[in-house]
Design a protein around this motif. Structure first.
Motif, PDB file in Angstrom:
ATOM      1  N   ILE A  47      -0.354 -27.443   7.642  1.00  0.00           N
ATOM      2  CA  ILE A  47      -1.542 -26.491   7.564  1.00  0.00           C
ATOM      3  C   ILE A  47      -0.932 -24.883   8.067  1.00  0.00           C
ATOM      4  CG2 ILE A  47      -3.596 -25.664   8.828  1.00  0.00           C
ATOM      5  CD1 ILE A  47      -4.122 -28.562   9.395  1.00  0.00           C
ATOM      6  N   ASP A  48      -1.420 -24.079   7.113  1.00  0.00           N
ATOM      7  CA  ASP A  48      -1.305 -22.675   7.455  1.00  0.00           C
ATOM      8  C   ASP A  48      -2.568 -22.020   7.891  1.00  0.00           C
ATOM      9  OD1 ASP A  48      -1.075 -19.982   6.965  1.00  0.00           O
ATOM     10  OD2 ASP A  48      -0.683 -19.946   4.752  1.00  0.00           O
ATOM     11  N   LEU A  49      -2.238 -21.877   9.183  1.00  0.00           N
ATOM     12  CA  LEU A  49      -3.453 -21.371   9.801  1.00  0.00           C
ATOM     13  C   LEU A  49      -3.474 -19.994   9.920  1.00  0.00           C
ATOM     14  CD1 LEU A  49      -5.793 -22.406  11.639  1.00  0.00           C
ATOM     15  CD2 LEU A  49      -4.337 -22.180  13.809  1.00  0.00           C
ATOM     16  N   PHE A  87       8.831 -12.118   1.420  1.00  0.00           N
ATOM     17  CA  PHE A  87       8.166 -10.879   1.787  1.00  0.00           C
ATOM     18  C   PHE A  87       6.947 -11.262   1.986  1.00  0.00           C
ATOM     19  CE2 PHE A  87       5.134  -7.690   0.016  1.00  0.00           C
ATOM     20  CZ  PHE A  87       5.694  -6.587   0.474  1.00  0.00           C
ATOM     21  N   ASP A  88       6.361 -11.790   3.062  1.00  0.00           N
ATOM     22  CA  ASP A  88       4.864 -12.107   3.396  1.00  0.00           C
ATOM     23  C   ASP A  88       4.051 -10.941   3.894  1.00  0.00           C
ATOM     24  OD1 ASP A  88       2.718 -13.362   4.238  1.00  0.00           O
ATOM     25  OD2 ASP A  88       3.772 -14.857   5.375  1.00  0.00           O
ATOM     26  N   LEU A  89       3.010 -10.604   3.017  1.00  0.00           N
ATOM     27  CA  LEU A  89       2.122  -9.757   3.452  1.00  0.00           C
ATOM     28  C   LEU A  89       0.676 -10.443   3.261  1.00  0.00           C
ATOM     29  CD1 LEU A  89       1.557  -6.544   4.273  1.00  0.00           C
ATOM     30  CD2 LEU A  89       1.520  -6.066   1.810  1.00  0.00           C
ATOM     31  N   GLN A 100       7.736 -21.855  11.748  1.00  0.00           N
ATOM     32  CA  GLN A 100       7.615 -20.518  11.214  1.00  0.00           C
ATOM     33  C   GLN A 100       7.394 -20.324   9.738  1.00  0.00           C
ATOM     34  OE1 GLN A 100      11.075 -20.143  13.224  1.00  0.00           O
ATOM     35  NE2 GLN A 100      10.363 -18.714  14.745  1.00  0.00           N
ATOM     36  N   GLU A 101       6.369 -19.573   9.542  1.00  0.00           N
ATOM     37  CA  GLU A 101       5.811 -19.320   7.993  1.00  0.00           C
ATOM     38  C   GLU A 101       6.845 -18.835   7.049  1.00  0.00           C
ATOM     39  OE1 GLU A 101       2.814 -16.419   8.995  1.00  0.00           O
ATOM     40  OE2 GLU A 101       1.548 -17.956   9.959  1.00  0.00           O
ATOM     41  N   PRO A 102       8.050 -17.917   7.198  1.00  0.00           N
ATOM     42  CA  PRO A 102       8.966 -17.868   6.419  1.00  0.00           C
ATOM     43  C   PRO A 102       9.769 -19.149   5.983  1.00  0.00           C
ATOM     44  CG  PRO A 102       9.361 -16.557   8.233  1.00  0.00           C
ATOM     45  CD  PRO A 102       8.164 -17.081   8.462  1.00  0.00           C
TER      46      PRO A 102
HETATM   47 MG   LIG Z   1      -0.152 -16.029   5.948  1.00  0.00          MG
END
Ligand SMILES: [Mg+2]
Ligand SMILES: Nc1ncnc2c1ncn2[C@@H]1O[C@H](COP(=O)(O)OP(=O)(O)OP(=O)(O)O)[C@@H](O)[C@H]1O
Length: 510
Positions: A13-15, A186-188, A157-159
């Motif tokens: 899950i990406d919260l 690169f996460d925006l 962690q997301e990256p």
């Molecule tokens: Mg995000």
């Protein structure tokens, strides 16, 4: 042994701050679940319906939020820093953990409803957090998941999730050949900008990700862009005076005007957001909001050039952060072989242009979905944790500490023992003395953060030591050692030789 990936899946899950997404490991790769209504992401918005004592989550909460903004909460992820924050929705108050729980429950319910009652029994879930999240923010996220009856396999962690999605795409394309490369995530997104430089090394039996450096801004994202567009609309349409709440209003009129202003803000933000998203496909967007204030409509055009001008200060900030993060990685921009765009806002044309100018157009990778790859990567990590990933190579993720770690010394001063960005595993130690005579007990408070004062950092835990020999101030040598494991667990070891004391305590730092 065969695993039932449909009914007993492991999930990711990406919260997210603005959108959340849920995926499962399907045996060969990640697969995102469409949600009720068919969309693949869910607005991370919760609305409390006072009349029916009901919680609405997602698109419907966004819609109701336009009508009754006091009952809706947007961007709760930005509040996960403070578990005790009181979020008032109508006549009820909630904590950020409660609100996050509702979002997680909604995702799980939407998926569960695809199956006949009782058939869907996930084995475990990995939930993602930003790289910069401190230990307590990760713990708050984990608590929200546990309260939603989720068996948490891990907080990732997301990256790193995005990097794993890239790895699976390489596997899918038969590109997992032996090599070493530097790539960048690169996460925006809606609330946060994050960049992470990785070194990927693939050998016959190992895939190794090493985080070389990270950077970002936890208050920079699509929500900020919506805000500047909103301000632009207000200026262009001469709405400034409509936002003023006169001092001389009676209680009822004041309440009415306050609600009117809140509604207008929501409508303007929503219209700005829609225009912004349209401008990643078109050169002009039309903005129309009927009755933004009684008797007033918004009716205007926003050109791509104008929006880019409005976003320019952010673009400059982002460019500086990229520069600094690359410099810290010890690499040059031309050594970066792939740039992975993550997050809805990475789809803005101006961001694509920025990355192309910086790294070269051919380096910008287009084969992972920017809005889904974090959830996908989380499900891949869940599969690794649960032993379901058969790729014929071991996967190793070498991380770095995202914040400095240290202890409190006299009067609230933070004494750093392990600097930020240290490659884990790592260790460090320091000798301290007691500051009073005949002290036999000590509380050693462990903090993480970048400030010289503990009040601005965040507490990870406390080690209590007793049984010190009675000695004048400063005479005992108390050695404090921090050992950070590659799983980002810090073991705090407190030793005093003369008193024969050795105490070890473990704390999770990410
Ligand atoms: Mg995000
Ligand atoms: N086509 C598009 N062009 C520009 N912006 C877009 C587009 N699609 C989505 N966005 C923006 O992307 C943002 C949401 O991105 P995303 O879902 O990646 O964020 P998030 O994961 O919720 O946030 P975070 O990662 O900061 O927690 C919103 O601000 C949305 O308006």
């Amino acid at each position: 042994m065969s695993v039932d990936n449909a009914h007993r899946p492991v999930l990711g899950i990406d919260l997210g701050t603005t959108f959340s997404c849920i995926a499962r490991w399907d045996g060969k790769g990640p697969s995102v679940y469409p949600l009720a209504g068919g969309k693949r992401t869910l607005p991370s918005v919760v609305y409390y319906d006072e009349k029916n004592k009901d919680y609405l989550v997602g698109d419907i909460a966004v819609k109701w939020g336009l009508i009754n903004p006091e009952n809706a909460v947007f961007g709760v992820k930005r509040m996960m820093d403070n578990k005790n924050e009181q979020i008032k929705l109508g006549d009820q108050t909630f904590s950020p953990v409660d609100i996050s729980q509702k979002i997680l429950e909604k995702l799980m319910t939407d998926v569960r409803n695809k199956f006949p009652e009782g058939v869907f029994k996930p084995e475990g879930v990995v939930v993602t957090v930003p790289y910069y999240f401190k230990a307590h923010q990760c713990r708050n996220t984990e608590e929200a998941a546990q309260n939603a009856n989720i068996n948490v396999l891990g907080i990732l962690q997301e990256p790193i999730a995005a990097a794993l999605a890239y790895m699976m795409q390489l596997e899918h394309d038969n590109q997992l050949a032996n090599r070493s490369e530097t790539f960048l995530v690169f996460d925006l997104g809606g609330g946060t900008f994050d960049i992470t430089v990785f070194e990927l090394t693939i050998t016959d039996d190992l895939i190794r990700f090493e985080v070389l450096s990270t950077g970002g801004d936890d208050r920079l994202g699509g929500l900020d862009f919506d805000n500047v567009i909103k301000d632009h609309i207000v200026k262009e349409q001469n709405l400034g005076d409509d936002f003023v709440i006169p001092d001389n209003l009676g209680e009822d009129d004041n309440k009415k005007k306050t609600t009117e202003v809140k509604k207008a803000v929501q409508s303007l933000l929503e219209a700005g957001k829609i225009a912004k998203e349209e401008l990643s496909a078109m050169d002009t967007a039309f903005i129309a909001i009927p009755h933004v204030f009684p008797g007033k409509n918004v009716d205007m055009e926003l050109s791509l050039d104008k929006m880019n001008e409005l976003l320019d200060p952010y673009v400059k900030k982002i460019r500086d952060i990229i520069d600094a993060t690359i410099a810290r990685s010890g690499k040059r921009a031309d050594e970066v072989s792939i740039v992975i765009k993550v997050g809805g806002s990475s789809q803005l044309k101006v961001m694509h242009q920025l990355l192309s100018d910086f790294f070269g157009e051919s380096k910008v990778y287009g084969d992972v979905n920017p809005c889904e790859c974090v959830a996908q990567g989380a499900s891949i990590y869940a599969a690794i944790q649960d032993g379901r990933l058969e790729i014929g190579k071991e996967i190793e993720i070498q991380t770095r500490t995202s914040h400095a770690l240290g202890v409190e010394v006299e009067d609230g001063i933070f004494h750093e023992i392990i600097p930020a960005n240290s490659e884990a595993p790592c260790d460090g130690w320091e000798i301290f003395g007691t500051d009073g005579d005949n002290v036999t007990e000590l509380e050693i408070d462990v903090y993480q953060g970048s400030s010289a004062f503990v009040k601005d950092n965040s507490k990870v835990g406390t080690v209590h030591v007793s049984g010190l020999l009675q000695r004048p101030a400063g005479e005992l040598d108390i050695k404090v050692t921090f050992k950070v494991s590659d799983q980002q667990i810090v073991s705090v070891i407190v030793e005093e030789e003369e008193s024969g004391i050795k105490k070890v305590e473990k704390m999770q730092v990410a």
